[in-house]
Design an enzyme around this catalytic site. Structure first.
Site, short mmCIF file in Angstrom:
data_model
loop_
_atom_site.label_atom_id
_atom_site.label_comp_id
_atom_site.label_asym_id
_atom_site.label_seq_id
_atom_site.Cartn_x
_atom_site.Cartn_y
_atom_site.Cartn_z
N ALA A 179 4.39 4.04 2.93
CA ALA A 179 4.09 3.00 2.06
C ALA A 179 4.37 1.62 3.24
O ALA A 179 4.95 1.87 4.36
CB ALA A 179 4.87 2.38 1.06
N LYS A 180 3.65 0.51 2.87
CA LYS A 180 3.72 -0.71 3.60
C LYS A 180 3.40 -1.85 2.87
O LYS A 180 2.57 -1.70 2.24
CB LYS A 180 3.27 -0.57 5.21
CG LYS A 180 3.46 -1.60 6.09
CD LYS A 180 4.96 -1.49 6.82
CE LYS A 180 4.81 -0.35 8.06
NZ LYS A 180 6.11 -0.32 8.52
N GLY A 181 4.30 -2.81 3.39
CA GLY A 181 3.83 -4.12 2.46
C GLY A 181 3.44 -5.26 3.50
O GLY A 181 4.26 -5.16 4.56
N VAL A 184 0.82 -0.96 -0.06
CA VAL A 184 -0.02 0.09 0.08
C VAL A 184 0.79 1.30 -0.04
O VAL A 184 1.82 1.40 0.88
CB VAL A 184 -1.05 -0.16 1.22
CG1 VAL A 184 -1.73 1.37 1.28
CG2 VAL A 184 -1.90 -1.11 1.20
#
Ligand code: GLU
Length: 428
Positions: free
Chosen positions: A116-118, A71
């Site tokens: 962001a982060k995943g 995201v």
């Protein structure tokens, strides 16, 4: 104002952590009279990528499918930046909330990134090394069009490490046809990783402790510290706290914790975990305790460095610490925050307290782009400078608005982002 799409669309990201992040954002947006159009844009992430992909288990005939996420909350400030976590319960809502927190975090310390982060929904402890490699390479292949040194730069988070970053870098480099170290940070130094990145979050956290102690009127010499979580953040936070002259009386990890009122030897505990993978069986001359007991144990400073949602409405009233330094992302629920504020506990919030990790990631990215590497003392010196400046700035917002540090940090982060959005305008 007329209802925009976001109210309806929120279902896409709905999760307890996302709703909490949104609640915090809405409260501060109202407090600072944020432009409503900007508020509407910031409430939802700009890009959310959900992938499913197969990987082969070590038994070659066995293929398993996994969910993966990335995201990107905000593309206004520069490339997006944030970790990738491997955990059995990762979901889109959690990753979206953490991406939003990364936006504020980067803005507070003045980095040219959006958040962001995943994540991959998998238990990292249940994977062999070769399985982890195959999962990582395939996940990278699935999101490859959305990452890159000028687009989105992943980093380690819960359940991922330097080796995982090396595999991401290699997979990406194979695809583009040349070596591209700047696509991830938190790599091994041999691949262009920054020295002192591994220790950065814990060190950055503890670099703020003297300033927090001054605010709380606490003498740090011999003060008791407990650290929840003994992974990449907790272990280096514990070590830095010990080097600062405090007594680390309790530590814990997934296997439970250990308490020794006279103080634990953090280096012993680190050596034990390096050998045995967890703290299971380690006593350090003290007693075994549970993770729940650690949070409310007698101490002056509590550092939750493990995972989200551990300080809750149920245990906040029993916490003895006078200062909480949030090494993890989102460790304190909204209900707990209210109780802690009422009780006068000083909470140094995640988006400020653990920003040392992404700050040294920023240094790593800059060094990779320039192919010019800094010394450890330069890195540590610049980290300290950025962290203490951010603390001072947040503190002055808190004083001006007569509010807690979390609200002040959010005010600062949201304002910076809003200014940039206003200056860029709406395309087309
Ligand atoms: N995962 C870390 C965080 O939550 C580091 C992110 C990064 O270095 O990009 O801040």
């Amino acid at each position: 104002m007329e209802q925009k799409f976001a109210g309806e669309g929120l279902r896409e990201w709905e999760s307890p952590l996302y709703l909490e992040a949104l609640h915090q954002f809405d409260r501060v947006a109202e407090l600072i009279g944020l432009d409503e159009n900007i508020a509407e844009r910031l409430r939802v992430p700009q890009r959310s990528i959900v992938v499913t992909f197969p990987y082969r288990k070590d038994d070659y005939s066995d293929v398993e499918s996994l969910f993966g996420y990335r995201v990107q909350h905000l593309l206004t400030m520069g490339p997006t930046k944030g970790g990738i976590r491997y955990a059995p319960d990762v979901n889109l809502g959690e990753v979206a909330a953490l991406a939003m927190l990364m936006t504020w975090k980067c803005a507070i310390v003045g980095l040219p990134f959006g958040g962001a982060k995943g994540g991959v929904r998998v238990d990292p402890l249940a994977l062999s090394r070769s399985e982890t490699q195959r999962v990582t390479r395939r996940y990278t292949a699935e999101i490859i069009n959305f990452i890159g040194p000028n687009k989105d730069i992943p980093a380690p988070d819960m359940g991922t490490d330097e080796q995982v970053m090396a595999w991401i870098m290699d997979t990406y480099s194979q695809q583009v046809g040349h070596s591209e170290p700047a696509v991830v940070t938190g790599k091994p130094p041999a691949l262009g990783g920054s020295v002192a990145r591994r220790e950065a979050t814990g060190r950055g956290l503890v670099s703020l402790l003297p300033m927090a102690a001054q605010q709380a009127g606490m003498d740090l010499d011999g003060a008791c510290v407990s650290v929840h979580g003994f992974g990449n953040v907790g272990r280096y936070a514990a070590l830095a706290a010990q080097q600062l002259g405090t007594r680390v009386v309790a530590i814990s990890d997934i296997s439970g914790g250990v308490h020794n009122g006279k103080g634990l030897d953090v280096e012993d505990a680190m050596a034990y975990v390096d050998k045995h993978r967890t703290l299971e069986g380690f006593t350090g001359g003290g007693d075994r305790i549970t993770n729940a007991e650690l949070l409310t144990i007698d101490c002056d400073v509590l550092m939750p460095c493990a995972t989200g949602g551990v300080v809750t409405g149920d245990n906040a009233g029993d916490i003895k610490a006078k200062i909480i330094m949030e090494g993890a992302n989102g460790p304190t629920t909204l209900a707990a925050d209210e109780i802690l504020n009422e009780r006068g506990v000083l909470v140094v919030p995640d988006i400020l307290a653990n920003a040392g990790g992404v700050t040294v990631s920023y240094f790593e990215w800059v060094q990779d782009l320039q192919n010019y590497f800094w010394s450890e003392s330069e890195i540590v010196g610049r980290l300290r400078e950025i962290m203490s400046r951010a603390f001072d700035e947040v503190l002055s917002v808190a004083t001006k608005h007569e509010t807690d540090l979390r609200t002040a940090a959010l005010i600062r982060g949201i304002r910076k982002v809003a200014d940039a959005k206003l200056a860029r305008g709406v395309f087309p």
